[in-house]
Motif scaffolding. Structure first.
Motif, PDB file in Angstrom:
ATOM      1  N   GLN A 265       2.217 -34.932   1.665  1.00  0.00           N
ATOM      2  CA  GLN A 265       3.217 -34.990   0.595  1.00  0.00           C
ATOM      3  C   GLN A 265       3.744 -33.605   0.233  1.00  0.00           C
ATOM      4  O   GLN A 265       4.592 -33.466  -0.653  1.00  0.00           O
ATOM      5  CB  GLN A 265       2.598 -35.650  -0.639  1.00  0.00           C
TER       6      GLN A 265
ATOM      7  N   HIS B   6       1.749 -30.890  -0.727  1.00  0.00           N
ATOM      8  CA  HIS B   6       0.927 -30.155  -1.687  1.00  0.00           C
ATOM      9  C   HIS B   6      -0.079 -29.262  -0.960  1.00  0.00           C
ATOM     10  O   HIS B   6      -0.484 -29.551   0.180  1.00  0.00           O
ATOM     11  CB  HIS B   6       0.187 -31.125  -2.607  1.00  0.00           C
TER      12      HIS B   6
ATOM     13  N   LYS C 198       0.165 -40.933  -7.707  1.00  0.00           N
ATOM     14  CA  LYS C 198       1.500 -41.424  -7.355  1.00  0.00           C
ATOM     15  C   LYS C 198       2.369 -41.613  -8.594  1.00  0.00           C
ATOM     16  O   LYS C 198       3.602 -41.578  -8.509  1.00  0.00           O
ATOM     17  CB  LYS C 198       1.386 -42.754  -6.601  1.00  0.00           C
TER      18      LYS C 198
ATOM     19  N   LEU D 275       2.875 -37.438  -9.780  1.00  0.00           N
ATOM     20  CA  LEU D 275       3.262 -36.406  -8.811  1.00  0.00           C
ATOM     21  C   LEU D 275       4.420 -36.891  -7.956  1.00  0.00           C
ATOM     22  O   LEU D 275       4.400 -38.007  -7.447  1.00  0.00           O
ATOM     23  CB  LEU D 275       2.089 -36.065  -7.885  1.00  0.00           C
ATOM     24  N   GLU D 276       5.406 -36.045  -7.794  1.00  0.00           N
ATOM     25  CA  GLU D 276       6.483 -36.339  -6.870  1.00  0.00           C
ATOM     26  C   GLU D 276       6.292 -35.496  -5.614  1.00  0.00           C
ATOM     27  O   GLU D 276       5.709 -34.415  -5.661  1.00  0.00           O
ATOM     28  CB  GLU D 276       7.841 -36.029  -7.508  1.00  0.00           C
ATOM     29  N   LYS D 277       6.772 -35.973  -4.489  1.00  0.00           N
ATOM     30  CA  LYS D 277       6.574 -35.284  -3.223  1.00  0.00           C
ATOM     31  C   LYS D 277       7.094 -33.852  -3.294  1.00  0.00           C
ATOM     32  O   LYS D 277       8.234 -33.613  -3.677  1.00  0.00           O
ATOM     33  CB  LYS D 277       7.275 -36.049  -2.098  1.00  0.00           C
ATOM     34  N   GLU D 278       6.201 -32.909  -2.969  1.00  0.00           N
ATOM     35  CA  GLU D 278       6.509 -31.487  -2.927  1.00  0.00           C
ATOM     36  C   GLU D 278       6.924 -30.923  -4.282  1.00  0.00           C
ATOM     37  O   GLU D 278       7.439 -29.804  -4.364  1.00  0.00           O
ATOM     38  CB  GLU D 278       7.588 -31.188  -1.883  1.00  0.00           C
ATOM     39  N   ALA D 279       6.720 -31.670  -5.365  1.00  0.00           N
ATOM     40  CA  ALA D 279       7.098 -31.177  -6.691  1.00  0.00           C
ATOM     41  C   ALA D 279       6.095 -30.140  -7.171  1.00  0.00           C
ATOM     42  O   ALA D 279       4.905 -30.224  -6.882  1.00  0.00           O
ATOM     43  CB  ALA D 279       7.175 -32.333  -7.682  1.00  0.00           C
TER      44      ALA D 279
ATOM     45  N   LYS E  69       5.103 -35.099 -13.385  1.00  0.00           N
ATOM     46  CA  LYS E  69       6.100 -35.973 -13.996  1.00  0.00           C
ATOM     47  C   LYS E  69       5.319 -36.921 -14.905  1.00  0.00           C
ATOM     48  O   LYS E  69       4.636 -37.830 -14.436  1.00  0.00           O
ATOM     49  CB  LYS E  69       6.826 -36.760 -12.899  1.00  0.00           C
TER      50      LYS E  69
ATOM     51  N   ASP F 192       5.529 -39.686 -17.465  1.00  0.00           N
ATOM     52  CA  ASP F 192       6.377 -40.728 -18.026  1.00  0.00           C
ATOM     53  C   ASP F 192       5.578 -41.522 -19.052  1.00  0.00           C
ATOM     54  O   ASP F 192       4.766 -42.387 -18.695  1.00  0.00           O
ATOM     55  CB  ASP F 192       6.873 -41.644 -16.903  1.00  0.00           C
TER      56      ASP F 192
ATOM     57  N   ASP G 127       5.348 -45.309 -19.055  1.00  0.00           N
ATOM     58  CA  ASP G 127       4.433 -45.975 -18.127  1.00  0.00           C
ATOM     59  C   ASP G 127       3.126 -46.245 -18.862  1.00  0.00           C
ATOM     60  O   ASP G 127       2.465 -45.322 -19.338  1.00  0.00           O
ATOM     61  CB  ASP G 127       4.186 -45.081 -16.914  1.00  0.00           C
TER      62      ASP G 127
END
Length: 372
Positions: free
Chosen positions: A29, A31, A339, A342-346, A350, A352, A355
């Protein structure tokens, strides 16, 4: 994001929060994953297994100084001192440990306690309580078989017949159901009890007999249904009747496995000293509630003792005795939770708060404790 995985320092803790399998997926991903040297050794994951999938091996400071730290147990004071303000922490942080959570908030961490995830269908893949309880139920039966000086199955031999062991399991959550299934595979005769009527069908489907205690009032039935997948304290009237029924079964049992826990409360007493006295010499009690005071007042946390001729096992971390599989399941729970944040390569989390899983697990943020 820079992700660190330190060696667990809690006494007896052998699990690791990231396995080579999940490290490989985090690397894919985008990281950077840094594993403290030796972090996975006790869980059959040597440093070489991590480097083979692209993870970096580092020291404690390198792992704890990451932007996101993944752990099994909550960090101690020495570990917190090495973590940087603003970093994120994911692990089993004990949502009911106010002092521990306050220490995390004071360290300016963004901390997620995975045990607080709601017990919903969507959250099943990250339910650390269930994944670890499943292993604890299995291991409890294995320990009982080791301590019990007779065999579990009935054997008919030329030298005579050996009777099957009689096992009583008190508390039929995830751990209790796995204990039933494991004991059944070993050939034991099993009875089980729980305050929730909904588990009767599950118990019987696994080949055990359910110890039924009828409900006499609407209050008793409402309490028995529980809330959010957890048991609730039962009215004393029902508990008194249950105690009579359970006492009869315990007196005839060779092995008793207790698993009853209520989040944030001391474990309820299910097996009294009088019941222990009634058991046959050589009988065994495995008390999975030992960390919360025990379902038997004679249990000693972290010890195996013999009282009134009965062996009482008070192991406080059964999953750590099966570290490889426990870590494998736990690491997948962690990966599935990541998931959501974490966002891909962020380079940043994140978070929220709309959620329900993220909101439930978030214990503190920016120095502020979010749980009373």
């Amino acid at each position: 994001m820079l992700i660190g995985v330190p060696l667990e320092t809690a006494a007896g803790e052998t699990r690791v929060a990231v396995t080579p399998e999940t490290a490989k997926k985090l690397k894919a991903q985008g990281h950077v994953v840094r594993i403290q040297s030796g972090a996975g050794t006790a869980a059959a994951a040597p440093d070489e297994a991590y480097t083979a999938v692209g993870a970096e091996i580092t020291d404690a400071a390198g792992a704890l100084g990451a932007d996101l730290v993944l752990k099994v147990r909550s960090p101690g004071a020495a570990e917190l001192a090495q973590m940087k303000p603003g970093a994120a922490l994911v692990g089993m942080l004990n949502p009911f440990d106010r002092d521990g959570l306050t220490a995390l908030a004071n360290a300016k961490l963004t901390a997620f306690a995975l045990e607080a995830a709601p017990r919903t269908t969507r959250a099943q893949s990250m339910d650390v309580l269930s994944s670890q309880a499943n292993i604890a139920g299995y291991k409890a039966v294995m320990i009982a078989a080791d301590k019990y000086q007779r065999l579990f199955p009935m054997l008919m031999t030329a030298a005579g017949t050996i009777k099957a062991a009689r096992i009583v399991i008190l508390g039929v959550g995830v751990a209790g159901l796995q204990a039933i299934a494991t004991a059944k595979r070993l050939g034991a005769v099993i009875e089980a009890s729980d305050v929730r009527p909904s588990v009767k069908e599950q118990v019987e489907s696994l080949g055990a007999k359910f110890i039924d205690v009828p409900y006499e009032t609407a209050e008793e039935k409402e309490a028995a249904e529980g809330v959010g997948g957890y048991a609730r304290p039962m009215p004393q009237s029902w508990l008194d009747r249950q105690k009579v029924e359970v006492a009869k079964r315990v007196a005839a049992a060779d092995i008793v496995i207790t698993t009853a826990l209520i989040p944030g409360r001391a474990a309820p007493v299910l097996v009294t000293e009088e019941m222990v006295r009634s058991m046959k010499p050589g009988s065994v009690i495995v008390d999975l509630a030992a960390p919360a005071g025990g379902n038997c007042p004679l249990t000693e946390a972290g010890k195996t003792v013999i009282k009134h001729g009965v062996t009482l096992v008070g192991e406080t971390n059964l999953p750590a005795l099966v570290a490889a599989d426990s870590s494998s399941l736990y690491a997948r729970n962690v990966l599935d939770f990541l998931k959501l944040v974490l966002e891909k390569e962020a380079a940043a989390l994140k978070i929220d708060l709309e959620d329900d899983i993220v909101k439930a697990c978030l214990m503190c943020r920016d120095g502020q404790l979010l749980r009373a």
